[in-house]
Scaffold this motif. Sequence first.
Motif, PDB file in Angstrom:
ATOM      1  N   HIS A 133     -58.983  -2.692 -97.577  1.00 42.55           N
ATOM      2  CA  HIS A 133     -59.504  -1.780 -96.556  1.00 42.55           C
ATOM      3  C   HIS A 133     -60.764  -2.266 -95.858  1.00 42.55           C
ATOM      4  O   HIS A 133     -61.262  -1.581 -94.966  1.00 42.55           O
ATOM      5  CB  HIS A 133     -59.806  -0.419 -97.177  1.00 42.55           C
ATOM      6  N   GLY A 134     -61.310  -3.382 -96.278  1.00 40.96           N
ATOM      7  CA  GLY A 134     -62.600  -3.816 -95.758  1.00 40.96           C
ATOM      8  C   GLY A 134     -63.709  -3.315 -96.654  1.00 40.96           C
ATOM      9  O   GLY A 134     -63.488  -2.466 -97.520  1.00 40.96           O
ATOM     10  N   PRO A 135     -64.928  -3.829 -96.468  1.00 41.39           N
ATOM     11  CA  PRO A 135     -66.004  -3.499 -97.406  1.00 41.39           C
ATOM     12  C   PRO A 135     -66.394  -2.021 -97.440  1.00 41.39           C
ATOM     13  O   PRO A 135     -66.542  -1.444 -98.516  1.00 41.39           O
ATOM     14  CB  PRO A 135     -67.168  -4.375 -96.962  1.00 41.39           C
ATOM     15  N   ASP A 136     -66.543  -1.402 -96.296  1.00 47.27           N
ATOM     16  CA  ASP A 136     -67.015  -0.019 -96.281  1.00 47.27           C
ATOM     17  C   ASP A 136     -65.951   0.960 -96.763  1.00 47.27           C
ATOM     18  O   ASP A 136     -66.207   1.801 -97.626  1.00 47.27           O
ATOM     19  CB  ASP A 136     -67.496   0.357 -94.878  1.00 47.27           C
TER      20      ASP A 136
ATOM     21  N   VAL B 132     -72.277   5.046-102.444  1.00 47.44           N
ATOM     22  CA  VAL B 132     -72.289   5.743-101.153  1.00 47.44           C
ATOM     23  C   VAL B 132     -73.572   5.415-100.388  1.00 47.44           C
ATOM     24  O   VAL B 132     -73.536   5.170 -99.180  1.00 47.44           O
ATOM     25  CB  VAL B 132     -72.126   7.265-101.349  1.00 47.44           C
ATOM     26  N   GLN B 133     -74.698   5.376-101.086  1.00 45.48           N
ATOM     27  CA  GLN B 133     -75.957   5.044-100.431  1.00 45.48           C
ATOM     28  C   GLN B 133     -75.916   3.634 -99.838  1.00 45.48           C
ATOM     29  O   GLN B 133     -76.365   3.419 -98.703  1.00 45.48           O
ATOM     30  CB  GLN B 133     -77.126   5.169-101.415  1.00 45.48           C
ATOM     31  N   GLU B 134     -75.376   2.671-100.593  1.00 45.31           N
ATOM     32  CA  GLU B 134     -75.260   1.312-100.070  1.00 45.31           C
ATOM     33  C   GLU B 134     -74.381   1.272 -98.820  1.00 45.31           C
ATOM     34  O   GLU B 134     -74.692   0.578 -97.859  1.00 45.31           O
ATOM     35  CB  GLU B 134     -74.668   0.386-101.139  1.00 45.31           C
ATOM     36  N   THR B 135     -73.296   2.024 -98.844  1.00 44.00           N
ATOM     37  CA  THR B 135     -72.383   2.061 -97.696  1.00 44.00           C
ATOM     38  C   THR B 135     -73.059   2.670 -96.482  1.00 44.00           C
ATOM     39  O   THR B 135     -72.942   2.147 -95.366  1.00 44.00           O
ATOM     40  CB  THR B 135     -71.110   2.838 -98.044  1.00 44.00           C
ATOM     41  N   LEU B 136     -73.754   3.755 -96.683  1.00 39.78           N
ATOM     42  CA  LEU B 136     -74.457   4.386 -95.576  1.00 39.78           C
ATOM     43  C   LEU B 136     -75.522   3.472 -94.978  1.00 39.78           C
ATOM     44  O   LEU B 136     -75.691   3.410 -93.760  1.00 39.78           O
ATOM     45  CB  LEU B 136     -75.056   5.716 -96.005  1.00 39.78           C
ATOM     46  N   LEU B 137     -76.240   2.749 -95.829  1.00 38.16           N
ATOM     47  CA  LEU B 137     -77.237   1.809 -95.333  1.00 38.16           C
ATOM     48  C   LEU B 137     -76.585   0.680 -94.543  1.00 38.16           C
ATOM     49  O   LEU B 137     -77.099   0.257 -93.504  1.00 38.16           O
ATOM     50  CB  LEU B 137     -78.061   1.241 -96.489  1.00 38.16           C
ATOM     51  N   ARG B 138     -75.419   0.221 -94.991  1.00 39.46           N
ATOM     52  CA  ARG B 138     -74.699  -0.829 -94.263  1.00 39.46           C
ATOM     53  C   ARG B 138     -74.256  -0.319 -92.900  1.00 39.46           C
ATOM     54  O   ARG B 138     -74.390  -1.008 -91.897  1.00 39.46           O
ATOM     55  CB  ARG B 138     -73.499  -1.296 -95.064  1.00 39.46           C
ATOM     56  N   LEU B 139     -73.712   0.880 -92.863  1.00 39.66           N
ATOM     57  CA  LEU B 139     -73.270   1.458 -91.592  1.00 39.66           C
ATOM     58  C   LEU B 139     -74.448   1.674 -90.642  1.00 39.66           C
ATOM     59  O   LEU B 139     -74.338   1.451 -89.444  1.00 39.66           O
ATOM     60  CB  LEU B 139     -72.518   2.757 -91.829  1.00 39.66           C
ATOM     61  N   LYS B 140     -75.556   2.104 -91.181  1.00 40.47           N
ATOM     62  CA  LYS B 140     -76.749   2.340 -90.364  1.00 40.47           C
ATOM     63  C   LYS B 140     -77.282   1.044 -89.781  1.00 40.47           C
ATOM     64  O   LYS B 140     -77.688   0.995 -88.616  1.00 40.47           O
ATOM     65  CB  LYS B 140     -77.828   3.033 -91.199  1.00 40.47           C
ATOM     66  N   SER B 141     -77.302  -0.019 -90.568  1.00 45.31           N
ATOM     67  CA  SER B 141     -77.841  -1.298 -90.071  1.00 45.31           C
ATOM     68  C   SER B 141     -76.899  -1.951 -89.059  1.00 45.31           C
ATOM     69  O   SER B 141     -77.328  -2.798 -88.280  1.00 45.31           O
ATOM     70  CB  SER B 141     -78.106  -2.248 -91.238  1.00 45.31           C
ATOM     71  N   ALA B 142     -75.610  -1.561 -89.051  1.00 49.68           N
ATOM     72  CA  ALA B 142     -74.667  -2.121 -88.090  1.00 49.68           C
ATOM     73  C   ALA B 142     -74.862  -1.537 -86.697  1.00 49.68           C
ATOM     74  O   ALA B 142     -74.406  -2.115 -85.707  1.00 49.68           O
ATOM     75  CB  ALA B 142     -73.232  -1.873 -88.551  1.00 49.68           C
ATOM     76  N   ASP B 143     -75.505  -0.391 -86.592  1.00 49.40           N
ATOM     77  CA  ASP B 143     -75.732   0.249 -85.290  1.00 49.40           C
ATOM     78  C   ASP B 143     -76.753  -0.445 -84.460  1.00 49.40           C
ATOM     79  O   ASP B 143     -77.537  -1.163 -84.619  1.00 49.40           O
ATOM     80  CB  ASP B 143     -76.149   1.711 -85.463  1.00 49.40           C
TER      81      ASP B 143
END
Length: 85
Positions: A18-21, A74-85
């Motif tokens: 599914h990909g990393p996130d 979940v926190q790591e995922t949210l931080l990854r999504l946030k830094s991608a913006d």
Amino acid sequence: MPLSEPDAARLDDYRFQHGPDAGNLSLVLDQLTDAITAVNQHLVYYRLGPGSRLTPPPDLAGILAVLTDSKTLVQETLLRLKSAD
């Protein structure tokens, strides 16, 4: 984040599929489902005597560990999504 060997293998599989996130979130859903099932079984079979406990019963310690690991993932995922913006 340290994961057990079976969970690390499942996470690798989910990330590949599914990909990393989405893979991270898939493992979290599995872990939360396992925790909910265990808590429901606990409610049926465990009877707490009078008085309060300062520490969780031994059978809940594993559940708390899974929930803590899930929160970290979940926190790591949210931080990854946030830094991608």
